[in-house]
Each structure stands twice: as structure tokens, then as C-alpha cells.
Scaffold this motif. Structure first.
Motif, short mmCIF file in Angstrom:
data_model
loop_
_atom_site.label_atom_id
_atom_site.label_comp_id
_atom_site.label_asym_id
_atom_site.label_seq_id
_atom_site.Cartn_x
_atom_site.Cartn_y
_atom_site.Cartn_z
N ALA A 146 0.83 -1.21 0.00
CA ALA A 146 0.00 0.00 0.00
C ALA A 146 0.86 1.25 0.00
O ALA A 146 0.57 2.23 -0.70
CB ALA A 146 -0.93 -0.01 1.21
N ASN A 147 1.94 1.23 0.76
CA ASN A 147 2.83 2.39 0.80
C ASN A 147 3.58 2.57 -0.51
O ASN A 147 3.89 3.70 -0.91
CB ASN A 147 3.82 2.22 1.95
N ARG A 148 3.86 1.47 -1.21
CA ARG A 148 4.58 1.57 -2.48
C ARG A 148 3.66 2.01 -3.61
O ARG A 148 4.03 2.87 -4.44
CB ARG A 148 5.21 0.22 -2.83
N LEU A 149 2.46 1.47 -3.68
CA LEU A 149 1.56 1.76 -4.79
C LEU A 149 0.84 3.09 -4.62
O LEU A 149 0.50 3.73 -5.62
CB LEU A 149 0.55 0.62 -4.94
N SER A 150 0.56 3.48 -3.37
CA SER A 150 -0.18 4.74 -3.13
C SER A 150 0.37 5.41 -1.88
O SER A 150 -0.25 5.37 -0.81
CB SER A 150 -1.68 4.44 -2.98
N PRO A 151 1.53 6.05 -1.99
CA PRO A 151 2.16 6.64 -0.80
C PRO A 151 1.54 7.98 -0.40
O PRO A 151 2.21 9.01 -0.40
CB PRO A 151 3.62 6.80 -1.25
N THR A 152 0.26 7.96 -0.07
CA THR A 152 -0.40 9.18 0.37
C THR A 152 -0.09 9.46 1.84
O THR A 152 0.43 8.60 2.55
CB THR A 152 -1.92 9.06 0.17
N ARG A 153 -0.44 10.66 2.25
CA ARG A 153 -0.16 11.03 3.64
C ARG A 153 -0.98 10.19 4.62
O ARG A 153 -0.48 9.81 5.68
CB ARG A 153 -0.48 12.52 3.82
N ILE A 188 -2.02 7.07 4.23
CA ILE A 188 -1.47 5.72 4.32
C ILE A 188 -0.19 5.73 5.13
O ILE A 188 0.04 4.84 5.98
CB ILE A 188 -1.23 5.15 2.91
N ARG A 189 0.68 6.71 4.91
CA ARG A 189 1.91 6.78 5.69
C ARG A 189 1.62 6.99 7.17
O ARG A 189 2.29 6.40 8.04
CB ARG A 189 2.79 7.91 5.16
#
Length: 409
Positions: free
Chosen positions: A218-225, A227-228
Motif C-alpha cells: 500500500a505504501n509503495r503503490l499509493s504513498p499518500t499522507r 497511508i503513511r
């Protein structure tokens, strides 16, 4: 000889157990420093010791501070050593309040205080680190200075003394106790302890690695704030002592049993008994929260090494979805996945507070057996499960040492 069961004895044991947290991070930080900074300090007239104190040590301070914070948190969360030494701490007080006075609310209050102390330790470590950042120099492949003569002998003697006190002497004593008494406990009951321990470790490792893998992707494909932030919050669980997690999960499951499970079971014609409290799922959930960060680190590093061009090339050839994961990602992630699973597996085997407080009836493990035998003064009988845990724990240690011994560059 001085009394072993004393404050000094507890401190010595905890130092010998937790110093690798600082050592491994500091060693990696010093190895990652290039020659440029120290050679510049020497050109400016600094001696080797002055260059170390004024340049190398401040540059490595973030790693040393991180290792010190880990050691402090593990000390606050320790239960086995302090209980053997009869040294009262938050973790022993939580256990006595829960099992001695059967007061879950009082245990929750003590757990809240311990959680506050842990948060203060983390905040203090962040403040002490300040704006320090790791060195961005090109790492060197060999040592800057080679010790010879008395200095080499003194350094080797010191390292040998630490190794002897932390590993050789305790293991030899365990072997002697095992030959005296422990070998007679090799029966069907002991095989049941091994099965329970391996089963819990395997299930917890499988679930934890699966969740960590999902978070890493999830962090690799969609590194949004968002998710982080969610991943950072999920990794905070490693900073929580096992006793705090046990109290928190048991309070939550007790509420769900009382408000949802029991009424629903009675409405469906069941026995109306609580199902979540004291179940195996509660214990596995505690392991998941506690060791998710342990699995996430190796998986994140392994996933970061996969160049985006590889999955893009596979998609151009018509491979996507589950086939892309199985054909491209899984073979490349296999070493990191195995490392993460092994680390979680060994940590679960050694976890004492959560297992002791939350295990279902009859689900004793090797760690619980060690606690029971040592609390009754049966040191020789505790040698068999202790040696088993030592042998299993050596596997990731040997792997990490061999990996860290490779030249950096």
C-alpha cells in the motif's frame, strides 16, 4: 561474591541482554561513515581520539539514540528477568494485580502509567536526536585503523569478556543443569509445550507477515499522507510492552463479549458465554500489534530494492494482477519475507508478559514453563525449555551477524 539477587544484579543482566540493540545500530552507523570527515579532521590537527569524539561520535548519535531508546523500552517491558530477581516493576505489578487481586481495572491503570513512561522515553529520544541526520558519505569497505600489540589484545579481551558473560557462562550453566535434572523432563508433556510454542509462533508469523506485506505494498503503490500516517501508527505497537497490550486487548474483548457476543449467543439459543475473552485469537492479535514493526522493516527494505521498471516490463508483456505478484514480486521478496517471518517467530517464542496474561487455559509455552519453574526455584528443570529457546533464537542472530559482516559498498 556479591549478592546476585539485588538491584545491581538486575542491572547487569539487563545490560548483557539488551546491549546488542545499541551495538548493532552503532556498528552500522560507524561502518557507514566514509573516510572524508575523519581525514578532514586529521588534516585540521585532530588526533584519532579527538576526531572520534568530535566527528565520528556526533555523526553516529542518531543511531546510538535509536538503539538506546529500544533498549530502554525493552527494559521497561521486561518481565522474566525482573520476576526471577524478585524486583518490582510496572510489568510485575500488572501481573500481580491481574492474577493476585483479579482487578482488571487496576491493571489497566498501571498499564496506562507504563504507556505514559514509554511515550516519554520516545519523546525524549526524539528531542535528544534533534536535527542530527545520518552521514551521506560514501561508505568505506575496510577499517580506518588497525590495532596491534597491547591495544589489539585489550580490545579482543574486552569483547571476549562480554561474550563470555552474556552467552558462554549462562549456556554452560544451562547445559550442566540440563544434564543433572532437565533431561528427565523429556516426556510427552514437554512435547506438548514445544507444539504449542511452535504453533503460536508459526500462526503469529504468518498473520503478521501477511499484514505487513499488505501495508508495504500500500505504501509503495499509493504513498499518500493518510497511508503513511496509518502505517506509522500501526508500527507504534512495537513500543508498547506486552503487559500493556494484554490489558488493552482484554478490556476491549471483555466489552465486546459483554455487549455483543453474550446477548447475540443467547438470542440465537446458545450458551450465552463469552467467546473472545481468553481465546487464542486475542493472544494472536496481541502478537500482531506487538511485532508488526519487526516484520514491516525487512519487507519495506526488500520492496524498495525492486526497481519500478521490472513490474512495468511484466505488465507490457501482459502479466498483471496475482500473476504479477507471483512471477515478479514474490521471488524478489522471498529473502526479506523469510527474514521477517523468522524474526517474528523468534520474538513470539520469547514473548513472556502477553503470553502469560492472555494464554488460553492449557496453552502453556516454553516461556511460560521457564517462568513457572524459576518462580518455584526449580532452576535445573527450567534449563530444558531455556536451552530450546536459545537454540531457536540463534538462527536469526547468526543470519544477522553474517549479513552485517559483509562489506558495505
Amino acid at each position: 561474591l556479591p549478592r546476585v539477587r539485588s538491584t545491581g544484579g538486575v542491572i547487569v543482566v539487563l545490560v548483557l541482554v539488551f546491549y546488542p540493540y545499541v551495538y548493532l545500530l552503532a556498528r552500522a552507523a560507524f561502518q557507514a561513515q566514509g573516510r572524508g570527515l575523519l581525514e578532514a579532521a586529521r588534516v585540521l590537527g585532530q588526533s584519532p581520539w579527538q576526531a572520534f569524539w568530535r566527528v565520528a561520535l556526533p555523526v553516529a548519535r542518531p543511531a546510538i539514540g535509536a538503539g538506546l531508546a529500544l533498549a530502554l523500552m525493552e527494559t521497561l517491558a521486561d518481565f522474566g528477568a525482573v520476576s526471577v530477581f524478585n524486583f518490582d516493576t510496572f510489568t510485575t505489578a500488572i501481573y500481580k494485580t491481574w492474577y493476585g487481586f483479579f482487578s482488571l481495572s487496576s491493571a489497566a491503570q498501571l498499564a496506562s502509567l507504563l504507556l505514559l513512561v514509554v511515550m516519554l522515553v520516545l519523546y525524549g529520544e526524539r528531542r535528544a536526536r534533534g536535527a542530527s541526520r545520518p552521514s551521506n558519505e560514501r561508505p568505506r569497505g575496510k577499517a580506518l585503523y588497525h590495532l596491534r600489540g597491547f591495544k589489539a589484545l585489550a580490545a579482543s579481551a574486552w569483547c571476549g569478556l562480554v561474550f563470555a558473560c552474556a552467552f558462554v557462562i549462562p549456556v554452560l550453566q544451562l547445559i550442566a543443569w540440563f544434564w543433572q535434572r532437565g533431561r528427565f523432563d523429556l516426556d510427552e508433556r514437554y512435547s506438548g509445550l514445544i507444539v504449542h510454542t511452535l504453533y503460536l509462533g508459526g500462526i503469529a508469523a504468518l498473520i503478521t507477515v501477511s499484514v505487513a506485506l499488505v501495508l508495504a505494498f500500500a505504501n509503495r503503490l499509493s504513498p499518500t499522507r493518510a497511508i503513511r500516517s496509518g502505517i506509522s501508527l500501526a508500527n507504534v505497537g512495537y513500543a508498547l510492552p506486552g503487559s500493556v497490550l494484554a490489558v488493552s486487548i482484554m478490556l476491549a474483548f471483555s466489552y465486546l463479549d459483554r455487549e455483543l457476543v453474550v446477548p447475540l449467543s443467547g438470542w440465537l439459543g446458545g450458551a450465552g458465554k463469552p467467546l473472545l475473552l481468553g481465546s487464542l485469537s486475542a493472544l494472536v492479535l496481541a502478537y500482531l500489534v506487538r511485532f508488526l514493526a519487526v516484520a514491516y522493516g525487512p519487507l519495506e527494505n526488500s520492496l524498495a530494492r525492486i526497481r519500478p521498471s521490472l513490474p512495468e516490463a511484466a505488465r507490457s508483456l501482459g502479466v498483471s494482477g496475482p500473476r504479477l505478484f507471483c512471477k515478479v514480486y514474490l521471488p524478489l521478496l522471498l529473502p526479506g519475507t523469510l527474514s521477517a517471518a523468522l524474526l517474528v517467530f523468534v520474538d513470539v517464542l520469547k514473548e513472556m508478559p502477553a503470553t502469560l496474561l492472555m494464554r488460553p487455559f492449557g496453552w502453556d509455552t516454553l516461556a511460560v514453563r521457564i517462568f513457572e519453574m524459576t518462580s518455584e526455584g526449580e532452576w535445573a528443570r527450567a534449563s530444558l525449555p531455556a536451552l530450546t529457546l536459545v537454540l531457536v533464537g540463534l538462527l536469526p542472530v547468526i543470519g544477522l551477524i553474517r549479513r552485517s559482516a559483509r562489506p558495505i559498498g
